[in-house]
Design a protein around this motif. Structure first.
Motif, PDB file in Angstrom:
ATOM      1  N   THR A 121       0.858  -1.197   0.000  1.00  0.00           N
ATOM      2  CA  THR A 121       0.000   0.000   0.000  1.00  0.00           C
ATOM      3  C   THR A 121       0.886   1.236   0.000  1.00  0.00           C
ATOM      4  OG1 THR A 121      -0.063   0.095   2.402  1.00  0.00           O
ATOM      5  CG2 THR A 121      -1.819  -1.162   1.322  1.00  0.00           C
ATOM      6  N   ALA A 123       0.545   5.899  -0.672  1.00  0.00           N
ATOM      7  CA  ALA A 123      -0.256   7.068  -1.059  1.00  0.00           C
ATOM      8  C   ALA A 123      -0.054   7.414  -2.527  1.00  0.00           C
ATOM      9  CB  ALA A 123       0.096   8.252  -0.165  1.00  0.00           C
ATOM     10  N   ALA A 188      -5.794   4.913   7.214  1.00  0.00           N
ATOM     11  CA  ALA A 188      -5.711   4.326   5.869  1.00  0.00           C
ATOM     12  C   ALA A 188      -6.177   2.867   5.912  1.00  0.00           C
ATOM     13  CB  ALA A 188      -4.280   4.417   5.350  1.00  0.00           C
TER      14      ALA A 188
HETATM   15  N1  SAM Z   1       3.833   9.289   1.766  1.00  0.00           N
HETATM   16  C1  SAM Z   1       3.653   7.979   2.347  1.00  0.00           C
HETATM   17  C2  SAM Z   1       3.272   6.987   1.255  1.00  0.00           C
HETATM   18  O1  SAM Z   1       3.376   7.337   0.087  1.00  0.00           O
HETATM   19  O2  SAM Z   1       2.875   5.841   1.543  1.00  0.00           O
HETATM   20  C3  SAM Z   1       2.635   8.091   3.466  1.00  0.00           C
HETATM   21  C4  SAM Z   1       3.037   7.239   4.606  1.00  0.00           C
HETATM   22  S1  SAM Z   1       1.720   7.059   5.729  1.00  0.00           S
HETATM   23  C5  SAM Z   1       2.149   8.082   7.063  1.00  0.00           C
HETATM   24  C6  SAM Z   1       1.959   5.451   6.345  1.00  0.00           C
HETATM   25  C7  SAM Z   1       1.208   4.368   5.585  1.00  0.00           C
HETATM   26  O3  SAM Z   1      -0.196   4.649   5.560  1.00  0.00           O
HETATM   27  C8  SAM Z   1       1.601   4.167   4.140  1.00  0.00           C
HETATM   28  O4  SAM Z   1       2.753   3.371   4.019  1.00  0.00           O
HETATM   29  C9  SAM Z   1       0.364   3.444   3.601  1.00  0.00           C
HETATM   30  O5  SAM Z   1       0.380   2.088   4.034  1.00  0.00           O
HETATM   31  C10 SAM Z   1      -0.759   4.150   4.342  1.00  0.00           C
HETATM   32  N2  SAM Z   1      -1.310   5.306   3.627  1.00  0.00           N
HETATM   33  C11 SAM Z   1      -1.287   6.591   4.022  1.00  0.00           C
HETATM   34  N3  SAM Z   1      -1.946   7.379   3.146  1.00  0.00           N
HETATM   35  C12 SAM Z   1      -2.413   6.559   2.181  1.00  0.00           C
HETATM   36  C13 SAM Z   1      -3.174   6.766   0.993  1.00  0.00           C
HETATM   37  N4  SAM Z   1      -3.598   7.966   0.628  1.00  0.00           N
HETATM   38  N5  SAM Z   1      -3.466   5.686   0.223  1.00  0.00           N
HETATM   39  C14 SAM Z   1      -3.042   4.446   0.590  1.00  0.00           C
HETATM   40  N6  SAM Z   1      -2.321   4.204   1.702  1.00  0.00           N
HETATM   41  C15 SAM Z   1      -2.017   5.228   2.486  1.00  0.00           C
END
Ligand code: SAM
Length: 206
Positions: A121, A123, A188
């Motif tokens: 997964t 973002a 998420a």
């Molecule tokens: N910029 C990071 C990325 O591209 O994944 C965001 C990291 S976020 C703090 C931590 C985790 O939350 C990510 O590794 C993913 O598993 C999930 N996550 C956060 N935003 C997301 C989104 N918009 N779509 C899918 N997964 C997301």
């Protein structure tokens, strides 16, 4: 297919979540190991239990961090049992701490006697793994009975490229109406699980 509760429950019951503290990016794009966040252990366990998942694997290569997770789980289990909130204790029962993503996947494979289907997964989309929408993922996995499904989520600034390249698919990122789409990992995951396994009142027959 999602309208058939028995299919939803069957797939959920062979689905696992891995929360990776390594290898993940820091804010500068470097591959690092992050520290465990208390809330991630408890809240993700509750989401996993609510949607009927088979297991939740927090992963850290650092022994002290794994011990911290074990401690969090055991303290909460004790408090919850004393408070009589047995169902929340059961939610934590699905937690299994591992040293690496590979170790967690190997454990799942050993239990299921089938190679898990691993979905990373992020973002953002990536050229490193084919992107799959939740509805397609659900249909494809229902059509592959007996194979465990593993969703891998990152901490920090998200999963390292090596994890995405090693996955079978990348789940389509979650988007809101605007450009900002960086959710905390707990939020998420909850949205992903609802898209895959959630039932509305009609499907429940209310
Ligand atoms: N910029 C990071 C990325 O591209 O994944 C965001 C990291 S976020 C703090 C931590 C985790 O939350 C990510 O590794 C993913 O598993 C999930 N996550 C956060 N935003 C997301 C989104 N918009 N779509 C899918 N997964 C997301």
């Amino acid at each position: 297919l999602r309208a058939r509760p028995e299919l939803v429950a069957e797939l959920a019951a062979r689905t696992h979540v891995i929360l990776a503290h390594h290898p993940v990016h820091d804010r500068n794009g470097k591959v690092v190991t992050t520290s465990v966040t208390n809330f991630d252990i408890h809240d993700i366990a509750r989401s996993a239990a609510t949607y009927g998942l088979a297991g939740y694997y927090p992963v850290s290569p650092v022994r002290l961090q794994r011990e911290k997770i074990e401690r969090i789980v055991s303290v909460w289990k004790k408090e919850i049992t004393q408070a009589g909130a047995q169902n929340r204790g059961e939610a934590l029962g699905t937690v299994r701490v591992s040293a690496s993503i590979e170790e967690a996947v190997a454990h799942i494979e050993k239990r299921a006697k089938a190679r898990p289907w691993v979905v990373a997964t992020s973002a953002q989309t990536s050229a490193l793994a084919p992107c799959v929408a939740p509805v397609e993922l659900f249909a494809q996995r229902v059509a592959d009975p007996g194979r465990p499904l593993v969703l891998v989520l990152g901490t920090g600034w998200g999963l390292a490229e090596s994890v995405i390249a090693g996955a079978d698919q990348l789940l389509e990122p979650l988007y809101g109406p605007g450009e900002f789409n960086h959710l905390c990992v707990r939020s998420a995951l909850a949205i992903m699980l609802d898209r895959l396994f959630g039932r509305d009142s009609e499907a429940r027959g209310d």
